[in-house]
Design a protein around this motif. Structure first.
Motif, mmCIF file in Angstrom:
data_model
loop_
_atom_site.group_PDB
_atom_site.id
_atom_site.type_symbol
_atom_site.label_atom_id
_atom_site.label_comp_id
_atom_site.label_asym_id
_atom_site.label_seq_id
_atom_site.Cartn_x
_atom_site.Cartn_y
_atom_site.Cartn_z
ATOM 1 N N PRO A 119 0.793 -1.247 0.000
ATOM 2 C CA PRO A 119 0.000 0.000 0.000
ATOM 3 C C PRO A 119 0.818 1.285 0.000
ATOM 4 C CG PRO A 119 0.153 -0.807 2.234
ATOM 5 C CD PRO A 119 0.913 -1.797 1.366
ATOM 6 N N ALA A 120 2.086 1.233 -0.411
ATOM 7 C CA ALA A 120 2.929 2.427 -0.374
ATOM 8 C C ALA A 120 2.277 3.605 -1.091
ATOM 9 C CB ALA A 120 4.289 2.115 -0.993
ATOM 10 N N GLN A 121 1.666 3.347 -2.249
ATOM 11 C CA GLN A 121 1.076 4.424 -3.046
ATOM 12 C C GLN A 121 -0.068 5.111 -2.290
ATOM 13 O OE1 GLN A 121 1.593 1.233 -4.096
ATOM 14 N NE2 GLN A 121 3.473 1.707 -5.236
ATOM 15 N N LEU A 122 -0.912 4.318 -1.652
ATOM 16 C CA LEU A 122 -2.020 4.879 -0.875
ATOM 17 C C LEU A 122 -1.489 5.623 0.345
ATOM 18 C CD1 LEU A 122 -4.987 5.268 -0.186
ATOM 19 C CD2 LEU A 122 -4.988 2.960 0.808
ATOM 20 N N GLU A 123 -0.480 5.068 1.004
ATOM 21 C CA GLU A 123 0.114 5.749 2.152
ATOM 22 C C GLU A 123 0.650 7.119 1.757
ATOM 23 O OE1 GLU A 123 1.588 1.577 4.303
ATOM 24 O OE2 GLU A 123 3.041 2.974 3.455
ATOM 25 N N ASP A 124 1.255 7.199 0.569
ATOM 26 C CA ASP A 124 1.785 8.487 0.104
ATOM 27 C C ASP A 124 0.665 9.484 -0.158
ATOM 28 O OD1 ASP A 124 4.225 7.226 0.245
ATOM 29 O OD2 ASP A 124 4.468 7.008 -1.919
ATOM 30 N N CYS A 125 -0.401 9.033 -0.800
ATOM 31 C CA CYS A 125 -1.540 9.924 -1.065
ATOM 32 C C CYS A 125 -2.127 10.452 0.239
ATOM 33 C CB CYS A 125 -2.600 9.196 -1.876
ATOM 34 S SG CYS A 125 -2.095 8.773 -3.560
ATOM 35 N N LYS A 126 -2.235 9.592 1.224
ATOM 36 C CA LYS A 126 -2.759 10.021 2.521
ATOM 37 C C LYS A 126 -1.808 10.998 3.198
ATOM 38 C CE LYS A 126 -5.871 6.263 3.768
ATOM 39 N NZ LYS A 126 -6.904 7.069 4.419
ATOM 40 N N SER A 127 -0.509 10.768 3.044
ATOM 41 C CA SER A 127 0.466 11.710 3.601
ATOM 42 C C SER A 127 0.306 13.089 2.980
ATOM 43 C CB SER A 127 1.888 11.196 3.365
ATOM 44 O OG SER A 127 2.174 10.067 4.161
ATOM 45 N N ALA A 128 0.055 13.113 1.665
ATOM 46 C CA ALA A 128 -0.127 14.392 0.980
ATOM 47 C C ALA A 128 -1.354 15.128 1.509
ATOM 48 C CB ALA A 128 -0.244 14.163 -0.517
ATOM 49 N N VAL A 129 -2.452 14.405 1.706
ATOM 50 C CA VAL A 129 -3.671 15.040 2.219
ATOM 51 C C VAL A 129 -3.429 15.588 3.622
ATOM 52 C CG1 VAL A 129 -6.069 14.657 2.906
ATOM 53 C CG2 VAL A 129 -5.204 13.649 0.782
ATOM 54 N N ARG A 130 -2.764 14.806 4.464
ATOM 55 C CA ARG A 130 -2.491 15.279 5.832
ATOM 56 C C ARG A 130 -1.594 16.516 5.807
ATOM 57 N NH1 ARG A 130 -1.161 9.918 6.667
ATOM 58 N NH2 ARG A 130 0.988 10.535 7.141
ATOM 59 N N PHE A 131 -0.569 16.488 4.956
ATOM 60 C CA PHE A 131 0.330 17.647 4.836
ATOM 61 C C PHE A 131 -0.445 18.894 4.420
ATOM 62 C CE2 PHE A 131 2.701 20.440 2.010
ATOM 63 C CZ PHE A 131 3.815 20.770 2.764
ATOM 64 N N LEU A 132 -1.296 18.753 3.421
ATOM 65 C CA LEU A 132 -2.046 19.905 2.924
ATOM 66 C C LEU A 132 -3.031 20.410 3.974
ATOM 67 C CD1 LEU A 132 -2.542 18.511 -0.664
ATOM 68 C CD2 LEU A 132 -1.316 20.630 -0.100
ATOM 69 N N ARG A 133 -3.631 19.499 4.698
ATOM 70 C CA ARG A 133 -4.557 19.918 5.760
ATOM 71 C C ARG A 133 -3.784 20.613 6.887
ATOM 72 N NH1 ARG A 133 -8.291 15.750 5.663
ATOM 73 N NH2 ARG A 133 -9.964 17.048 4.825
ATOM 74 N N ALA A 134 -2.605 20.106 7.215
ATOM 75 C CA ALA A 134 -1.788 20.712 8.271
ATOM 76 C C ALA A 134 -1.316 22.114 7.871
ATOM 77 C CB ALA A 134 -0.582 19.821 8.578
ATOM 78 N N ASN A 135 -1.141 22.333 6.566
ATOM 79 C CA ASN A 135 -0.662 23.621 6.070
ATOM 80 C C ASN A 135 -1.762 24.419 5.374
ATOM 81 O OD1 ASN A 135 2.522 23.709 6.361
ATOM 82 N ND2 ASN A 135 1.969 21.605 5.834
ATOM 83 N N ALA A 136 -2.991 24.160 5.780
ATOM 84 C CA ALA A 136 -4.140 24.790 5.119
ATOM 85 C C ALA A 136 -4.070 26.312 5.189
ATOM 86 C CB ALA A 136 -5.437 24.285 5.750
ATOM 87 N N THR A 137 -3.726 26.852 6.335
ATOM 88 C CA THR A 137 -3.667 28.310 6.479
ATOM 89 C C THR A 137 -2.603 28.912 5.568
ATOM 90 O OG1 THR A 137 -4.414 28.154 8.783
ATOM 91 C CG2 THR A 137 -3.321 30.190 8.113
ATOM 92 N N LYS A 138 -1.455 28.258 5.478
ATOM 93 C CA LYS A 138 -0.343 28.750 4.650
ATOM 94 C C LYS A 138 -0.739 28.866 3.184
ATOM 95 C CE LYS A 138 4.462 27.633 3.475
ATOM 96 N NZ LYS A 138 5.602 26.702 3.751
ATOM 97 N N TYR A 139 -1.533 27.897 2.706
ATOM 98 C CA TYR A 139 -1.879 27.874 1.282
ATOM 99 C C TYR A 139 -3.318 28.311 1.002
ATOM 100 C CZ TYR A 139 2.487 25.253 1.009
ATOM 101 O OH TYR A 139 3.799 24.868 1.106
ATOM 102 N N ASN A 140 -4.000 28.869 2.020
ATOM 103 C CA ASN A 140 -5.361 29.398 1.864
ATOM 104 C C ASN A 140 -6.369 28.301 1.503
ATOM 105 O OD1 ASN A 140 -7.201 31.530 2.010
ATOM 106 N ND2 ASN A 140 -7.062 31.968 -0.184
#
Length: 229
Positions: A119-140
Motif C-alpha cells: 500500500p505504499a502508493q495509498l500511504e503516500d496519497c494520505k500523507s499528501a492530504v495530511r500535509f495539505l490539511r496541516a498547512n491549510a492556512t499557509k496555502y489558503n
C-alpha cells in the motif's frame, strides 16, 4: 393506453420538468488541450514542495492557487495515472481547468511500483492530504473541503482515499494528528476491483497490477481485495 406506456410517458414528463428547472449551463469548460492550455493570469504556482520523506525518497507536490483571494478555498488533489509504474505530478491536465472556478489544485507524486509495492502508493496519497490539511492556512485551503481526482491508476488511488478514510492502518509518517479523509472523489476510469483484473494468460508474466501487488491478482487475492476501493 397500456400501463407500461403510461409509466414511461410519466417518466418522460418528469424528466422534462427537472430539465426545465435545472437547464444545462450556457457554457461548458472546453476539453483540455495540453498544447494550447495556458494557466489563468496571476495564478500562483509553487513547485516541488516536499510533503514527505520515505526511506530516502523525497515525495513532492505542486500547488496552483487561483487569482481569487478570498478564502479559504476548496482544494482538489490531483493524482496522476500511468499504471502505477510511470507518470508524474506534471501530468495534472484536466484539474487545472478548475482554477478559474476558485479551486486550488495540488498535483502529487507518489512512489511508483518499481520502487515500492502497495500500500505504499495509498500511504503516500494520505500523507499528501495530511500535509495539505496541516498547512491549510499557509496555502489558503479550506481543510473541510478537500476532494481528490485522478485518472486510471490515479483514479484507483483517488477512490482508495475516498473509501479508507476510517482505516488508520494506511496512515503512516508525519502529521498523523491530521485526518487524511477527503470530502469528494472523482475517479476517471480507475480499476475498482483488482481480483477481476485479467487472469494469468500464456506468455504473460507481468502486468501493471502484478507489479503493484508483487504478483498476479489471482496469486495475491487477499492483497488484491485490500487494494480494491
Amino acid at each position: 393506453m397500456p400501463k407500461k406506456l403510461v409509466f414511461w410517458f410519466l417518466i418522460f414528463l418528469l424528466c422534462l420538468n427537472v430539465y426545465s428547472q435545472n437547464p444545462l449551463p450556457d457554457s461548458i469548460p472546453p476539453r483540455f488541450d495540453e498544447q494550447r492550455f495556458r494557466l489563468p493570469e496571476k495564478t500562483k504556482v509553487i513547485k516541488d514542495i516536499e510533503y514527505a520523506m520515505v526511506e530516502g525518497t523525497s515525495l513532492l507536490l505542486d500547488i496552483y492557487i487561483p487569482e481569487k483571494e478570498e478564502g479559504p478555498l476548496p482544494l482538489i488533489v490531483w493524482i496522476h495515472g500511468g499504471g502505477w509504474t510511470k507518470g508524474s505530478k506534471e501530468n495534472c491536465c484536466p484539474a487545472l481547468l478548475l482554477l478559474p472556478y476558485g479551486y486550488i489544485i495540488a498535483s502529487i507524486n507518489y512512489r511508483l511500483s518499481g520502487i515500492a509495492r502497495f500500500p505504499a502508493q495509498l500511504e503516500d496519497c494520505k500523507s499528501a492530504v495530511r500535509f495539505l490539511r496541516a498547512n491549510a492556512t499557509k496555502y489558503n485551503i479550506n481543510p473541510q473541503r478537500i476532494g481528490t481526482w485522478g485518472s486510471s491508476a490515479g483514479g484507483h488511488l483517488a477512490s482508495m482515499l475516498g473509501t479508507t478514510g476510517e482505516m488508520k492502518e494506511f496512515d503512516k509518517g508525519a502529521y498523523l494528528e491530521f485526518s487524511s479523509k477527503v470530502q469528494a472523489v472523482c475517479d476517471y476510469y480507475g480499476p475498482s476491483f483488482l481480483p477481476d483484473m485479467p487472469r494469468r494468460q500464456p506468455g504473460i508474466t507481468s502486468t501493471a497490477e502484478s507489479r503493484l501487488l508483487g504478483g498476479l491478482p489471482a496469486d495475491k487475492i487477499e492483497k488484491a481485495r485490500k487494494a480494491s476501493p
